[in-house]
Write an enzyme that holds these catalytic residues in place. Structure first.
Site, short mmCIF file in Angstrom:
data_model
loop_
_atom_site.label_atom_id
_atom_site.label_comp_id
_atom_site.label_asym_id
_atom_site.label_seq_id
_atom_site.Cartn_x
_atom_site.Cartn_y
_atom_site.Cartn_z
N GLU A 144 -21.52 -0.68 8.42
CA GLU A 144 -20.44 0.05 9.10
C GLU A 144 -19.44 0.66 8.13
O GLU A 144 -18.24 0.32 8.16
CB GLU A 144 -19.66 -0.92 10.01
CG GLU A 144 -20.37 -1.29 11.27
CD GLU A 144 -19.66 -2.40 12.02
OE1 GLU A 144 -20.07 -2.68 13.15
OE2 GLU A 144 -18.71 -2.99 11.47
N TYR A 148 0.13 -1.23 2.33
CA TYR A 148 -0.49 -2.12 1.35
C TYR A 148 -0.51 -1.56 -0.06
O TYR A 148 -1.53 -1.64 -0.74
CB TYR A 148 -1.88 -2.62 1.79
CG TYR A 148 -2.69 -1.71 2.68
CD1 TYR A 148 -3.43 -0.66 2.17
CD2 TYR A 148 -2.75 -1.97 4.05
CE1 TYR A 148 -4.19 0.13 3.00
CE2 TYR A 148 -3.51 -1.16 4.89
CZ TYR A 148 -4.22 -0.12 4.34
OH TYR A 148 -4.98 0.67 5.17
N ARG A 173 -0.26 4.29 4.16
CA ARG A 173 -0.96 3.30 3.31
C ARG A 173 -0.12 2.80 2.13
O ARG A 173 -0.16 1.60 1.83
CB ARG A 173 -2.31 3.86 2.83
CG ARG A 173 -3.29 4.11 3.99
CD ARG A 173 -4.68 4.50 3.50
NE ARG A 173 -5.34 3.43 2.78
CZ ARG A 173 -5.51 3.40 1.47
NH1 ARG A 173 -5.10 4.40 0.72
NH2 ARG A 173 -6.10 2.38 0.92
N CYS A 200 13.38 8.50 6.85
CA CYS A 200 14.58 7.70 6.63
C CYS A 200 14.18 6.29 6.22
O CYS A 200 14.52 5.31 6.89
CB CYS A 200 15.43 7.70 7.89
SG CYS A 200 15.91 9.36 8.34
N GLU A 201 13.41 6.22 5.19
CA GLU A 201 12.92 4.99 4.57
C GLU A 201 12.70 5.36 3.12
O GLU A 201 12.58 6.54 2.80
CB GLU A 201 11.54 4.59 5.11
CG GLU A 201 11.44 4.33 6.56
CD GLU A 201 11.62 2.88 6.92
OE1 GLU A 201 11.34 2.02 6.06
OE2 GLU A 201 12.03 2.62 8.05
N TYR A 205 -8.05 6.60 6.90
CA TYR A 205 -6.87 5.81 7.25
C TYR A 205 -5.55 6.54 6.96
O TYR A 205 -4.58 5.94 6.52
CB TYR A 205 -6.91 4.44 6.53
CG TYR A 205 -8.17 3.65 6.87
CD1 TYR A 205 -8.35 3.11 8.14
CD2 TYR A 205 -9.19 3.49 5.93
CE1 TYR A 205 -9.51 2.43 8.46
CE2 TYR A 205 -10.35 2.79 6.26
CZ TYR A 205 -10.50 2.27 7.52
OH TYR A 205 -11.65 1.59 7.85
N GLY A 244 -16.63 -1.81 4.34
CA GLY A 244 -15.84 -2.39 3.27
C GLY A 244 -16.01 -1.83 1.88
O GLY A 244 -15.19 -2.13 1.01
N1 PLP Z 1 -16.27 -2.62 10.55
C1 PLP Z 1 -15.24 -3.39 10.92
C2 PLP Z 1 -15.48 -4.46 11.91
C3 PLP Z 1 -13.97 -3.20 10.37
O1 PLP Z 1 -12.95 -3.97 10.75
C4 PLP Z 1 -13.78 -2.15 9.43
C5 PLP Z 1 -12.46 -1.90 8.82
O2 PLP Z 1 -11.52 -2.59 8.90
C6 PLP Z 1 -14.88 -1.35 9.09
C7 PLP Z 1 -16.11 -1.61 9.66
C8 PLP Z 1 -14.75 -0.22 8.13
O3 PLP Z 1 -14.32 -0.66 6.91
P1 PLP Z 1 -14.27 0.36 5.68
O4 PLP Z 1 -13.51 1.55 6.09
O5 PLP Z 1 -13.60 -0.42 4.62
O6 PLP Z 1 -15.69 0.69 5.33
#
Ligand code: PLP
Length: 439
Positions: A294, A343, A339, A370-371, A398, A252
């Protein structure tokens, strides 16, 4: 190093990425082209490990493969000693085909199929993060044969809803009470899942997981989630007598997408989290769990730049001052980077072939779909001409991972650039690829 604030130039005034001339890369591999600075990805991996490992005795940094995954990326992550988070059979397959050690894989997903669970358990995936009670039943069936096969039980973590509403776009919030991800702390569902996991042969409950959202600019939401999860660890101890051995705080942490944007550096993020963790454990008389993180975006986003060729340019009369808007169309768009549509993501851009020139013309960058696929609402570039090479930085995360074939555009190639040498890590799709599965 290329960032939103700075762009290294070659002697010819071209953008340099990973020591390579962006214009030469575009000539060799075509456009649109995703170029990732491999040295930068490796540096981010090391920075993340160092930031947490220097502050806390027991840590695993797990790269979230959803941000960007291919065979070369999985191998890089392995070489850098990170674990890998996979969230589908496809991501798991990619990791296994890359030779990633299964014990360092973590399987995620809010609707895992039996096939995905069988594949993961069969391969010996280290951890499975259980999202819901039905999945727990399914997994119990899949893992039931492990003891008879002389294999250790499957380690599981229970994903909880931390009940935190982070400051980020509503479509990338996950930790709030009203979410599809994880089990409720307040309803007792999360505790039920722990009880059930603890009593299931073939499963080994090791800990809890919480992910609050993506592209967060500070640690506030993570710190709130941490407190909720430590309270839950106390409830688990009181209820089952077990200690939470693994605490996964998810990913996150965001990155700056625009010049002047400020995001907490990983070092300060790590300091905030580990200090709060140590203190929170002490006041609750809990032993130290292994800390799992993560990050996805924060590892790979800033390493990436997408190169496009400028095509049609038109001045359109508009009611607002100055009375015309210059639309600059590129040879990609929402199929290689959804993206902005998904969002309202914002980007900056510049001309890679004229990177040293003054940006004196305000333009809108549009895709070719075509958008109304506007990539960038407004950005200043040197007066653009058809054939110029437009670079959009901070597109490592992403983008390729979310790419589609909308309008039957072949997905672009991905190149890793490092120390002046480039290597193709994902080939450009061909027109034949587009009809390969048509029956
Ligand atoms: N872990 C989980 C369970 C997630 O759903 C996500 C992203 O949606 C991530 C890790 C990675 O998030 P980020 O790329 O924001 O670090």
């Amino acid at each position: 190093m290329l960032t939103v604030e700075s762009r290294p130039l070659t002697a010819a005034g071209h953008l340099e990425i990973g020591g390579c001339d962006a214009v030469a890369l575009a000539a060799e591999y075509g456009t649109p082209l995703y170029v990732l600075d491999e040295g930068r990805i490796r540096e981010r991996c090391r920075t993340w490990r160092q930031a947490f490992e220097s502050r806390y005795p027991s840590v695993d940094v797990e790269y979230a493969g959803k941000a960007f995954l291919c065979l070369a990326m999985a191998r890089l992550v392995d070489e850098e000693g990170l674990n890998l988070d996979v969230a589908s059979a496809g991501e798991l397959y990619t990791a296994l085909q890359a030779g990633f050690p299964p014990a360092r894989l973590v399987l995620h997903g809010n609707n895992k199929s039996r096939l995905e669970l069988e594949m993961a358990v069969g391969a010996g995936v280290g951890r499975i993060v259980v999202d819901n009670l039905a999945e727990l039943d399914l997994l119990a069936g899949v893992a039931a044969t492990l003891p008879a096969a002389g294999r250790p039980p499957q380690e599981v973590l229970i994903r909880v809803i931390p009940g935190v509403d982070p400051h980020t776009h509503r479509r990338i919030r996950t930790g709030q009470v009203d979410t599809k991800f994880g089990l409720s702390l307040t309803s007792g569902a999360a505790l039920d899942a722990v009880r059930q996991a603890v009593g299931t042969p073939g499963l080994l409950f090791t800990g809890i997981h919480g992910h609050v959202g993506s592209n967060l600019h500070d640690a506030t939401a993570h710190l709130q989630a941490l407190e909720a999860m430590l309270d839950f660890a106390v409830a688990i101890r009181d209820e089952t007598g077990l200690n939470v051995e693994e605490l996964n705080l998810g990913g996150g942490l965001g990155v700056p997408y625009l010049p002047g944007e400020s995001v907490l550096p990983v070092d300060r993020f790590a300091a905030a989290l580990t200090e709060a963790l140590v203190e929170g454990l002490a006041v609750r008389h809990l032993p130290q769990p292994r800390l799992l993180l993560e990050p996805g975006r924060a590892i790979v986003a800033e390493a990436g730049v997408t190169l496009y060729t400028v095509g049609a340019i038109k001045d359109v009369p508009v009611p607002e001052a100055p009375g015309t808007r210059r639309y600059v169309a590129v040879d990609g768009g929402m199929s290689d980077n959804p993206r902005p549509q998904l969002y309202d993501a914002v980007y900056t851009a510049f001309l890679a072939n004229r990177a040293g020139e003054t940006p004196d013309t305000e333009v809108r960058i549009a895709g070719k779909h075509c958008e109304t696929d506007v990539l960038i609402g407004s950005v200043a570039v040197p007066d653009p001409r058809p054939g110029d090479l437009l670079a959009v930085p901070v597109t490592g995360a992403y983008t390729y991972a979310m790419a589609s074939n909308y309008n039957r555009l072949p997905r672009p190639a991905v190149v890793f650039a490092r120390d002046g040498a480039a290597r193709l890590v994902v080939r450009r799709e061909t027109l034949e690829d587009l009809i390969r599965n048509d029956a």
